[in-house]
Design an enzyme around this catalytic site. Structure first.
Site, PDB file in Angstrom:
ATOM      1  N   CYS A  49      55.657 -54.387  95.684  1.00 12.51           N
ATOM      2  CA  CYS A  49      56.636 -55.479  95.626  1.00 12.51           C
ATOM      3  C   CYS A  49      57.887 -55.156  96.453  1.00 12.51           C
ATOM      4  CB  CYS A  49      57.035 -55.749  94.178  1.00 12.51           C
ATOM      5  SG  CYS A  49      57.914 -54.364  93.433  1.00 12.51           S
TER       6      CYS A  49
ATOM      7  N   LEU B  45      66.642 -48.380  82.755  1.00 15.28           N
ATOM      8  CA  LEU B  45      66.696 -49.409  81.721  1.00 15.28           C
ATOM      9  C   LEU B  45      65.539 -50.410  81.861  1.00 15.28           C
ATOM     10  CD1 LEU B  45      68.809 -49.915  79.476  1.00 15.28           C
ATOM     11  CD2 LEU B  45      69.787 -51.684  80.915  1.00 15.28           C
TER      12      LEU B  45
ATOM     13  N   GLU C 138      30.604 -45.960  99.649  1.00 18.28           N
ATOM     14  CA  GLU C 138      30.784 -45.027  98.525  1.00 18.28           C
ATOM     15  C   GLU C 138      30.635 -43.553  98.896  1.00 18.28           C
ATOM     16  OE1 GLU C 138      28.737 -46.779  94.743  1.00 18.28           O
ATOM     17  OE2 GLU C 138      27.528 -47.259  96.496  1.00 18.28           O
TER      18      GLU C 138
END
Length: 1343
Positions: free
Chosen positions: A55, A274, A1274
Site C-alpha cells: 500500500c 498505535l 513448482e
C-alpha cells in the site's frame, strides 16, 4: 479556551488534485480513502499493518524548519487521513498511466520482468519513485534500502532490483551489459560448456529502449500547500469521528494546554505503534493529539558535548542527522551515534522509518526496541514539557520499566532527546539478532558501553541493556556495578557471563519462546563486545605513547567481529536464443514481457477487490472459532443484529443446499474442530460495521477431548485421516543384513504459509432472474467454486458464472479454499438479496486457510563404506489438520517422489496423514515434494558423514545413471538429470570453491562457510488422466482481431502471455492482434485447477488445437489469395460463411497409479535440475549470509525464457524461505501466533543470494508437450534446500571443530535459533536449562 465542537475541513492533495474532507473520521486510513472514496485501487490492501509495502504511496510536505519539500514513502494502511493536513499524496496512478504516459520506473519494472502476479508492483513502483524524487541517480545501497520494506512472493526480487539498478549512478553490475556476454561467464581457460555450439543469450531485456528519467517532468508540489506552509494555520484543528476525536494544535502552547485537558490522550505522529495496536489488540482512545504541526518538536541542536534531537523527527531523519554528526566529529565522540545508526539501518522498512518518530519509539517502549537499549547505555536524557515548565529525566532502566517515579507525568510531553558525545576510552556497541537480517523484530538486541580508565584496560564504568528479554528493556545494572575496577580480560569475561545470566533471567514460559537461544545471545553478544573493545584497544595502543597492556584477540576469533553486510545481488540468466531462421513475428522462445506487466506497474490491472462497489452491496465478515475442539452450546446474535448497518447473520441453518461434506462443514454445526473454523458470517453495509458485529456475537463452548496438535500426539492417539500409503522394491530386510553400516535419523520440516500478497476475496452478485449468480473470485479453480456454490445453494451449475481476471498469487492456497468463501458469500447473497463482498484480513486468512503440511520423517539407511546405499526405509507423517482436504493426495505424491534422483535397489517408503485440531493443511507449490525429499537428502548427508566422504560424492555415486525404472516402475532416462548436475558443478566452479570454503573454515572459528549441491528429479502433473484435460475457445472477429479464452487462470505465472504466444505462432499473426479477456466458466466449462505445473502445457495444447482448426478452415482462402493480408482472408471467410470461432480441446496426458500393485505411470514427464549454494554462518548468533547460488534447470524448449526464469527464481526464493526463515508458531491451545508479516518472515530483498545465476539447459526435443516446453512453476521450490544443506554443512564443520557428534536431528527451517544452538560451545553450555515438565511452553512444535 479552545472551541472543539465542530469538525474543521481537512485539506490535502492527491495526485495534484485538492481533496476537502468536511467530516474526516480519525479512524479512516489513507488506504481506505484512496480505495473506497477516490476509487484509486492501484494502492493495494495486503496486510493492514505496514509490514508488506503493497500500500506504499509517496507523501510530500514542506518541512517547517528547512522550508524544503520533503518526499517520503509511507504505508497508507497505517496513516490516519487526519494526519495529512497540508500534505500532497502521490499514488501509482499519479506517477503514470498506460492511457497517458508511463513513467520510466513503471516502464522499466515491467520490461525488466519485475512483475508476475503484479499485486506488489504498485508498492514497489512507489518506493522506487520516491527514491528517484529524492535522488535521481541513487546508489545501489539506497535502492536496497528503499525496497527493504516491500515484500514480493512471486519474483524472487532479482528482476525488480535489475529494473532499479538501471537508474543507479555507479553499478557493480556486469561491465559487458548489452554485449550478449557477461563478466561472470567462464573465461578462456574454463572447462567447456556442455551446450556445444548452441547460441546462448544472457539478456532478458534491452536497456537501450528505455525512456530516460527526466526529473523536470514530475508533478509539482501544489502551490496552495506551499502558501499554507509559508503562513501556517496557528489555530487548533479538530476532526470528530463517530468514536474518536483528532485534535491538531497549531502552537506548542496549545498542545500543552490540550495535554493538560486530555492527559490520557496519546500523541500520534507516525501511527506505527498505535495503529497496529488499535487494529489487532483492540486498543481504543477517544481523543488523539497530533503534534505534526509543531515545528519546535523537530528542532535539532548541536553543542560541544552532545546532540539534541526533536522528538517529532522521524527515524529516517534521525538516521540522516546521526550520519551527518558522524562525518563531522572525531570517531571517539561518535561511539553512541554509530551504534544507533547501525540499528537504524535494519529497523523496520524504509516506509516505517519515514513515519515513525523518535519520540513515539521511545515513549511506546516496545520490549523489542532497537534504539532504547543504546540510548539507555549512552546516558540519553529526555527533555519534557508541560504547562508547568520543563523537566529532564534520564532514559534509564527505571524509565524503560515504566516506573511511575521515573516516567512522564500525564500532562507532559517529550520535546527532545539529548544524546551526549562519547569520550576517549569509551566504547559503545549495538547488537541484534532477528529471524532475518532486515525488517524483522529482534529476538534479542543489546546496547553496551564501557569506559576504561585512561591508558589502561581497567573498567571505570560499564552499562549493558537488552531488549527482547521481557516486557521492557532490561538493564544489567548489578552485573555492571560488580565488574567495575576489573581488567578487560578473559577472567572478567567469564565472570561477566556468569553475572549476566544470573541477573538477566528469562522464565521457560516467556512470551515469544526461543528461551535457551535468547539466554545464549545474552552472553554471545557480550563476548562480541569484549572482542570489539579489545580490537579498539589494540588500535589505541598503536597511537598511545604509553605502553598499554591489553589481552590480544587471536586471529581465529577475529571473524566474530564482523557483521554480515547487505550487498546488491548480481547474477546472470542464461538461455538458448531462438533459431536465427525463426520468423521475427513468431514470439515462441523469446523473452516476451508479461501481458499485464505495464498495467501492474501503473495500478490499472484490476484484481477482485478493485472492482467498483456494486449497488446495494454488503460487506461480509466471518466469525471463527476460538477453541480447538469444542461443542457449541449456544450462539447469541442479538447484540450484533442491533448494531447500525448490520443486515443479517448467516449460519449453517441458512444454507439451502449442502453445508460442505459430512467431515468438512462450510459453517460449523454443533462442534468446532480447530481454532479458525468458520462458524457464521455477518453481512453489513460497511466492513467496519461487519467486523464490529463479529465482536458482539457471543458463543458458549464446552471443551471436548482429545485435543491433538502435534504429529507425535496424533501417532499416540492413532489419529489419521486416511490409510497408509506404501511403495516397496527389492528386499529391505535382506539388504540391511549385508551392508557395512546402518544409520537411523529423524527429520522435522515445519509448515509454510502461502502468503499470497492478495488475501482470499470474492464478490458475489445475484441477478434478478432465474437464480443466476455472477461470482468474481481470486481462485486457481473457478469450476470448483462454481460446483461448490451450486451444491450449497441447491441450484444448477449453469446458473452460476465464475470470473477470474487475475489472481494476486496462489501457490496452491487458492485451489480448494476459495470455494468455501465463495459458497458462504453466495449463501449470504441469496439470504439478503444483496451483492456480497468478502475480503479476508491477513490475520484471518492465515488463521483460517492452512498451508503446507508440516512433516516428521524417520529414516533407516544401510550402506557400504564407499558411500553406496543398498537399503533405505523412510516413514513420513504429515500434519493434515482437522479435515482431509488434499492430505491424501499430498501423502501419495510425497511417497511417489521420495526417491528424488537416486537409484537405490532396496526401498520402502511409507506415509500417513495425521488428523489434528489445527486448520486443514492444503495444496502448496511442490505438493509434498519439498518436505519429503528433504528427508531423502538428509539421509545422503548422514551417510556421507559416517563414511567420511563429501555429500556431493555420495549423491553422485547413488544417482540414476542409465535408462531405468523408478520405484513405481515408470521408465525414464536420467541423461538430462546428469547433464544438469555436471553443468551445475561446472558453472558454479564447485570443486575449487569447496577447497576455498575449507580454507576459510580453518582460519575462522566463529564464522563458518558451507557449500552444497543438490540434484532434482521433479515429476510434473496430476496423478490422473482426467485432470490433464483442457479446453479453449478462439474467436476471430471481422477486423482480424482474435480473442483467446482458455481454462487456465492467470496467477502471475504468465499463462495468458504464453497462450497468446502459442496462438500467434499457430495463426502466423503478430501477438498485437490477439487479446485474452478473463477466465470464465461461461466460456470454457468444466475446467481443471491451474496447478501441478501443467497449466501452460495443457491449455497451450487446447489453444493450439483451436487455432489449427481455424487455420484449416482458412486454408482454401489463403491458397486462393496467397499474397492477401490476414484482414483480407478473414473478410473473405466471413463472406463465404466460414465459422471464425472454434473450440480447442486436449484430452490430456495419460497418467495412472495402481496403489495395490505399487506401480503405474502417474506423471507425464519430469523436470530435472540442480542447484549449488554457498553460505556463511555466524556461530555466535545463528545468522547466515547467502553468498552465491547457481541453478541449472532443464526447461527443454522454453516458451518464454523471461517468464520461465522468473518462475525458477521465484520458487527458489520461496523454497529458501521454507527452509530458513518461515516459521509457524502455535500456542499450546492451538492458536496460530504468526498471523502477519511482523511474526511470519517471508524472504525480503536482502535475502537474495549475493550472486544469483540461473541457466536453462540448452533445449532438447520431447514430442509430448507443446513445442517441447516444460512446466516450471513448482520445481525450483525444492532447490531452495541447497541453501539449507549449505547451512547444515557449515554447522557440521563447526560441530566437528568443537568435537561434538555430527549426527544431529535435522530441523527445518534452519532459523538463527536452530543454527546457534546446533553450533554448541562454551556459551551454550553455561546457560541455565529448564526441565520441560516444570513450565508450560509459549509455543509447541507441530511437526
Amino acid at each position: 479556551m479552545l472551541c472543539l465542537l465542530r469538525s474543521d475541513e481537512l485539506v490535502f492533495f492527491v495526485n495534484g488534485k485538492k481533496v476537502i474532507e468536511k467530516n474526516a473520521d480519525p479512524e479512516v486510513t489513507l488506504l481506505t480513502l484512496l480505495r473506497k472514496n477516490l476509487g484509486l485501487t492501484g494502492t493495494k490492501y495486503a496486510c493492514g499493518r505496514g509490514g508488506c509495502g503493497a500500500c506504499t504511496v509517496m507523501v510530500s510536505k514542506c518541512d517547517p524548519v528547512s522550508k524544503k519539500i520533503r518526499h517520503f514513502s509511507i504505508t497508507s494502511c497505517l496513516v490516519p487521513i487526519c494526519s495529512l493536513y497540508g500534505a500532497a499524496v502521490t499514488t501509482v496512478e499519479g506517477v503514470g498511466s498506460i492511457k497517458t504516459k508511463l513513467h520510466p520506473v513503471q516502464e522499466r519494472i515491467a520490461k525488466s520482468h519485475g512483475t508476475q502476479c503484479g499485486f506488489c508492483t504498485p508498492g514497489m513502483v512507489m518506493s522506487m519513485y520516491t527514491l528517484l524524487r529524492n535522488h535521481p541517480q541513487p546508489s545501489e545501497e539506497q535502492l536496497m534500502e528503499a525496497l527493504g520494506g516491500n515484500l514480493c512472493r512471486c519474483t524472487g526480487y532479482r528482476p525488480i532490483l535489475e529494473s532499479g539498478k538501471t537508474f543507479c549512478m555507479e553499478s557493480n553490475g556486469c561491465e559487458q551489459k548489452g554485449t550478449g556476454k557477461c563478466c561472470c561467464d567462464p573465461g578462456e581457460n574454463a572447462s567447456p560448456s556442455h551446450s556445444g555450439d548452441v547460441p546462448i543469450s544472457t539478456e532478458l531485456f534491452t536497456q537501450d529502449e528505455f525512456q530516460p528519467l527526466d526529473p523536470t517532468q514530475e508533478l509539482i508540489f501544489p502551490p496552495e500547500l506551499l502558501r499554507m506552509a509559508e503562513n501556517p494555520e496557528k489555530r487548533t484543528l479538530a476532526f470528530h469521528g463517530e468514536r474518536v476525536t483528532w485534535i491538531s494544535p497549531g502552537t506548542l502552547e496549545d498542545l500543552l494546554e490540550l495535554k493538560a485537558k486530555h492527559p490520557e490522550a496519546p500523541l500520534v505522529l507516525g501511527n506505527t505503534s498505535l495503529g497496529p495496536a488499535m487494529k489487532s489488540q483492540g486498543h481504543f482512545h477517544p481523543v488523539l493529539l497530533s503534534p505534526a504541526r509543531i515545528s519546535e518538536l523537530s528542532v535539532v541542536s548541536k553543542t560541544s558535548d552532545g546532540l539534541t534531537i526533536g522528538a517529532g523527527c522521524s527515524l529516517a531523519q534521525v538516521k540522516d542527522i546521526l550520519a551527518e554528526s558522524i562525518s563531522e566529529l572525531p570517531e571517539e565522540k561518535t561511539q553512541t551515534y554509530r551504534a544507533l545508526l547501525k540499528h537504524l539501518k535494519s529497523l523496520a522498512g524504509q516506509q516505517i522509518r519515514n513515519m515513525a518518530s523518535l519520540g513515539g519509539h521511545i515513549i511506546s517502549r516496545p520490549c523489542y526496541s532497537d534504539l532504547n537499549p543504546i540510548l539507555a547505555v549512552g546516558n540519553a536524557t529526555l527533555n519534557l514539557l508541560s504547562e508547568a515548565g520543563t523537566r529532564q529525566i534520564p532514559l534509564d532502566e527505571h524509565f524503560l520499566a515504566g516506573s511511575a517515579s521515573a516516567d512522564l507525568k500525564p500532562e507532559e510531553i517529550l520535546e527532545s532527546v539529548y544524546i551526549p558525545h562519547s569520550q576517549k576510552w569509551e566504547f559503545v556497541s549495538a547488537f541484534r539478532q532477528a529471524q532475518c537480517q532486515q525488517n524483522a523484530l529482534a529476538d534479542v538486541n543489546a546496547g553496551m558501553r564501557v569506559l576504561l580508565k585512561g591508558d589502561t584496560d581497567t573498567i571505570e564504568d560499564l552499562s549493558i541493556a537488552y531488549g527482547g528479554l521481557g516486557a521492557a528493556t532490561v538493564s544489567a545494572h548489578k552485573s555492571c556495578r560488580q565488574l567495575q575496577g576489573r581488567h578487560w580480560n578473559q577472567l572478567m569475561l567469564d565472570e561477566a557471563c556468569r553475572l549476566l545470566l544470573e541477573e538477566v533471567s528469562l522464565p521457560g514460559s516467556a512470551p515469544g519462546g526461543r528461551v535457551e537461544f535468547k539466554r545464549t545471545l545474552v552472553v554471545s553478544f557480550f563476548f562480541k563486545f569484549y572482542l570489539e573493545v579489545l580490537q579498539k584497544l589494540k588500535k589505541l595502543a598503536k597511537l598511545s605513547s604509553d605502553r598499554l597492556q591489553y589481552h590480544e584477540v587471536s586471529d581465529l576469533s577475529l571473524s566474530a567481529l564482523e557483521d554480515f553486510s547487505v550487498t546488491v545481488p548480481q547474477g546472470v540468466q542464461r538461455y538458448q536464443s531462438v533459431d536465427s531462421c525463426q520468423p521475427l513475428q513468431d514470439p515462441v522462445g523469446r523473452p516476451i514481457m508479461h501481458l499485464s506487466a505495464l498495467k501492474h506497474a501503473t495500478g490499472e490491472a484490476i484484481f477482485c477487490d478493485d472492482i467498483p462497489r456494486v449497488d446495494k452491496e454488503l460487506f461480509m465478515a466471518l466469525l471463527i472459532s476460538t477453541r480447538a475442539h469444542a461443542k457449541i452450546i449456544s450462539i447469541d446474535l442479538s447484540k450484533a443484529l442491533e448494531l447500525p448497518g448490520v443486515v443479517d447473520v448467516i449460519t449453517a441453518k441458512d444454507i439451502p443446499g449442502t453445508n460442505g461434506t459430512e467431515d468438512d462443514k462450510l459453517l460449523a454445526v454443533d462442534e468446532v474442530l480447530c481454532v479458525g473454523q468458520v462458524i457464521c458470517a455477518v453481512a453489513a453495509e460497511t466492513d467496519v460495521q461487519a467486523k464490529r458485529a463479529i465482536e458482539n456475537i457471543k458463543i458458549t463452548y464446552e471443551d471436548l477431548e482429545p485435543v491433538i496438535f502435534t504429529i507425535e500426539d496424533a501417532i499416540k492417539h492413532n489419529s489419521f485421516l486416511c490409510p497408509e500409503k506404501k511403495l516397496e522394491q527389492g528386499n529391505i530386510k535382506e539388504a540391511f543384513e549385508k551392508v557395512d553400516q546402518i544409520v537411523e535419523g529423524e527429520v522435522h520440516v515445519g509448515g509454510q504459509e502461502h502468503f499470497y500478497m492478495e488475501t482470499q476475496r470474492v464478490l458475489v452478485i445475484p441477478k434478478t432472474e432465474d437464480k443466476e449468480l455472477d461470482i468474481y473470485v481470486s481462485t486457481q479453480d473457478p469450476a470448483h467454486v462454481q460446483k461448490t456454490v451450486s451444491s450449497t445453494l441447491n441450484i444448477p451449475i449453469n446458473r452460476i458464472t465464475c470470473h477470474v481476471k487475475r489472481v494476486g498469487g496462489g501457490f496452491g492456497g487458492k485451489v480448494g479454499k476459495p470455494a468455501v468463501f465463495g459458497a458462504i458469500a453466495a449463501a449470504g447473497a441469496i439470504k439478503t438479496g444483496h451483492p456480497i463482498r468478502l475480503v479476508l484480513d491477513r490475520e484471518d486468512d492465515m488463521l483460517i486457510t492452512g498451508g503446507r503440511h508440516p512433516l516428521f520423517g524417520k529414516y533407516k539407511v544401510g550402506f557400504m563404506n564407499n558411500g553406496r546405499i543398498k537399503a533405505l526405509d523412510i516413514e513420513c507423517f504429515i500434519n493434515g489438520g482437522c479435515t482431509l482436504d488434499d492430505s491424501e493426495q499430498v501423502t501419495e505424491f510425497l511417497i511417489l517422489k521420495l526417491e528424488n534422483a537416486y537409484k537405490i535397489r532396496n526401498l520402502r517408503f511409507r506415509g500417513r496423514a495425521c488428523m489434528t485440531n489445527l486448520p486443514s493443511n492444503t495444496a502448496f507449490r511442490g505438493y509434498g515434494f519439498p518436505q519429503g525429499t528433504l528427508v531423502t537428502e538428509s539421509c545422503i548427508t548422514a551417510v556421507a558423514a559416517k563414511c567420511g566422504l563429501l555429500p556431493e560424492k555420495v549423491r553422485e555415486k547413488n544417482m540414476y545413471k542409465t535408462v531405468d525404472k523408478t520405484i513405481y516402475k515408470q521408465a525414464f532416462s536420467p541423461e538430462t538429470l546428469r547433464q544438469c548436475w555436471n553443468e551445475c558443478l561446472d558453472k558454479s566452479s564447485f570443486h575449487s570453491r569447496r577447497k576455498q570454503v575449507e580454507e576459510f573454515n580453518k582460519k575462522n572459528y566463529w564464522k563458518k562457510k558451507g557449500i552444497a549441491i543438490i540434484p532434482m528429479k521433479f515429476s510434473v502433473g496430476f496423478g490422473a488422466t482426467s485432470y490433464h484435460q483442457a479446453a479453449a475457445l478462439v474467436h476471430i472477429y471481422t477486423d482480424g482481431s482474435v480473442l483467446v479464452t482458455h481454462g487456465g487462470n492467470e496467477l502471475g505465472q504468465g499463462i495468458h502471455t504464453k497462450m497468446l504466444q502459442v496462438a500467434s505462432r499457430e495463426l502466423k499473426i503478430p501477438m498485437s492482434y490477439i487479446h485474452t479477456c478473463e477466465t470464465s466458466t461461461a466460456t470454457v466449462p468444466n475446467t481443471i485447477a491451474t496447478a501441478a505445473s501443467i497449466g501452460s502445457d495443457v491449455n497451450g495444447r487446447a489453444v493450439q488445437n483451436a487455432c489449427q482448426t481455424l487455420l484449416k478452415r482458412l486454408e482454401p482462402i489463403i491458397k486462393k489469395n496467397p499474397e492477401g493480408s490476414w484482414e483480407d482472408w478473414i473478410e473473405a471467410a466471413f463472406e463465404q460463411r466460414i465459422s471464425l470461432s472454434a473450440t480447442g480441446y486436449f484430452r490430456g496426458y495419460k497418467a495412472f497409479m495402481d496403489w495395490e500393485k505399487g506401480e503405474g505411470d502417474p506423471f507425464p514427464y519430469y523436470v530435472y535440475g540442480a542447484a549449488c549454494s554457498e553460505v556463511e554462518i555466524d556461530c555466535l548468533t545463528g545468522a547466515h549470509k547467502k553468498i552465491r547460488t547457481d541453478i541449472v534447470m532443464d526447461a527443454c524448449c522454453s516458451l518464454n525464457p523471461a517468464i520461465d526464469i522468473g518462475q525458477i527464481e521465484g520458487s527458489f526464493i520461496q523454497g529458501m524461505g521454507l527452509y530458513t526463515t518461515e516459521e509457524l508458531k502455535y500456542s499450546p491451545e492451538g492458536v496460530l501466533y504468526s498471523r502477519g508479516p511482523d511474526e511470519y518472515k517471508v524472504p525480503t530483498i536482502v535475502d537474495v543470494p549475493e550472486e544469483f545465476n540461473v541457466s536453462l539447459l540448452p533445449s532438447s526435443q520431447t514430442p509430448l508437450t507443446i513445442y517441447s516446453s516444460k512446466g516450471l512453476g513448482e520445481s525450483g521450490m525444492f532447490l531452495g534446500s541447497s541453501v539449507f544443506f549449505a547451512i547444515t554443512d557449515a554447522v557440521a564443520t563447526a560441530r566437528r571443530e568443537r568435537d561434538i557428534a555430527e549426527d544431529f536431528t535435522v530441523k527445518s527451517p534452519a532459523t538463527p535459533e536452530w543454527v546457534r544452538m546446533a553450533c554448541a560451545d562454551r556459551f551454550t553450555e553455561m546457560i541455565p536449562r529448564d526441565d520441560p515438565r516444570t513450565f508450560k511452553p509459549w509455543s509447541i512444535p507441530v511437526a
